[in-house]
Motif scaffolding. Structure first.
Motif, PDB file in Angstrom:
ATOM      1  N   THR A 194     -24.657  52.732  56.211  1.00 51.03           N
ATOM      2  CA  THR A 194     -25.073  53.366  57.460  1.00 51.03           C
ATOM      3  C   THR A 194     -25.445  52.369  58.547  1.00 51.03           C
ATOM      4  OG1 THR A 194     -25.865  55.225  56.143  1.00 51.03           O
ATOM      5  CG2 THR A 194     -26.586  55.137  58.431  1.00 51.03           C
TER       6      THR A 194
ATOM      7  N   ILE B 283     -22.215  60.726  52.387  1.00 49.97           N
ATOM      8  CA  ILE B 283     -23.141  60.877  53.513  1.00 49.97           C
ATOM      9  C   ILE B 283     -24.200  61.913  53.150  1.00 49.97           C
ATOM     10  CG2 ILE B 283     -23.326  61.699  55.895  1.00 49.97           C
ATOM     11  CD1 ILE B 283     -20.463  60.547  56.305  1.00 49.97           C
TER      12      ILE B 283
ATOM     13  N   ASP C 118     -28.927  59.914  56.121  1.00 49.77           N
ATOM     14  CA  ASP C 118     -28.023  59.144  56.983  1.00 49.77           C
ATOM     15  C   ASP C 118     -27.925  59.796  58.359  1.00 49.77           C
ATOM     16  OD1 ASP C 118     -27.158  57.187  54.962  1.00 49.77           O
ATOM     17  OD2 ASP C 118     -26.189  58.913  54.024  1.00 49.77           O
TER      18      ASP C 118
END
Length: 172
Positions: free
Chosen positions: A108, A127, A131
């Motif tokens: 990230t 994800i 994030d």
């Protein structure tokens, strides 16, 4: 859309989004297997790459960037199999234990730094909500963190989500 400062970036992971982990049925197998390089010998999952994905990704009008542990090997092995040119590659930090909130994906921070202030889409199968929250707080530009089902890879529904977001961010 051209690749300039206004052009959104699209960060691509390979394993999961482009090479689905589910059943290989429905994913075309390349009949030109005798043209594989030594780098892709012995990786039977490469037959799951859909050669139609490259042109569809290009048609989005984003600057495509590899955001994968495949690193430069994605240009050597994946790009030619799905019809993509050589793409820039996000360089990952030497340590995956960078500072950040618990649960923040190790990619990230590097993706946000690479994007600078540009709008971006990040396509990955790992994800999380952490994030998304971190990017919302750390990135001044628009972003779409799009989690792909790793059993299916990128689908028509995913492309619809990319198109919808791009229409909101960059009027066409």
């Amino acid at each position: 859309m051209t690749s300039g400062p206004e052009c959104p970036l699209l960060f691509l992971d390979v394993d999961g989004p482009l090479i689905p982990f589910g059943s290989s049925s429905g994913h075309p197998q390349d009949s030109a297997s005798d043209t594989w390089t030594s780098a892709d010998q012995g990786n039977p999952l490469l037959t799951r790459l859909d050669p139609e994905l490259g042109p569809r990704l290009i048609a989005l009008g984003c600057q495509l960037v590899w955001a994968t542990t495949w690193m430069e090997e994605a240009n050597e092995v994946v790009s030619p199999r799905i019809g993509l040119p050589r793409l820039p590659v996000v360089e990952w930090p030497a340590s995956s234990t960078a500072e950040g909130p618990r649960g923040l994906h190790w990619k990230t921070r590097a993706i946000v730094e690479w994007a600078d202030d540009r709008p971006f889409i990040w396509v990955d199968d790992e994800i999380s909500a952490i994030d998304r929250l971190w990017v919302d707080a750390s990135h001044p530009g628009p972003s779409l963190l799009h989690r792909v089902d790793p059993g299916k890879g990128i689908t028509d529904a995913d492309f619809s989500a990319f198109d919808d977001w791009l229409r909101l961010v960059i009027p066409r």
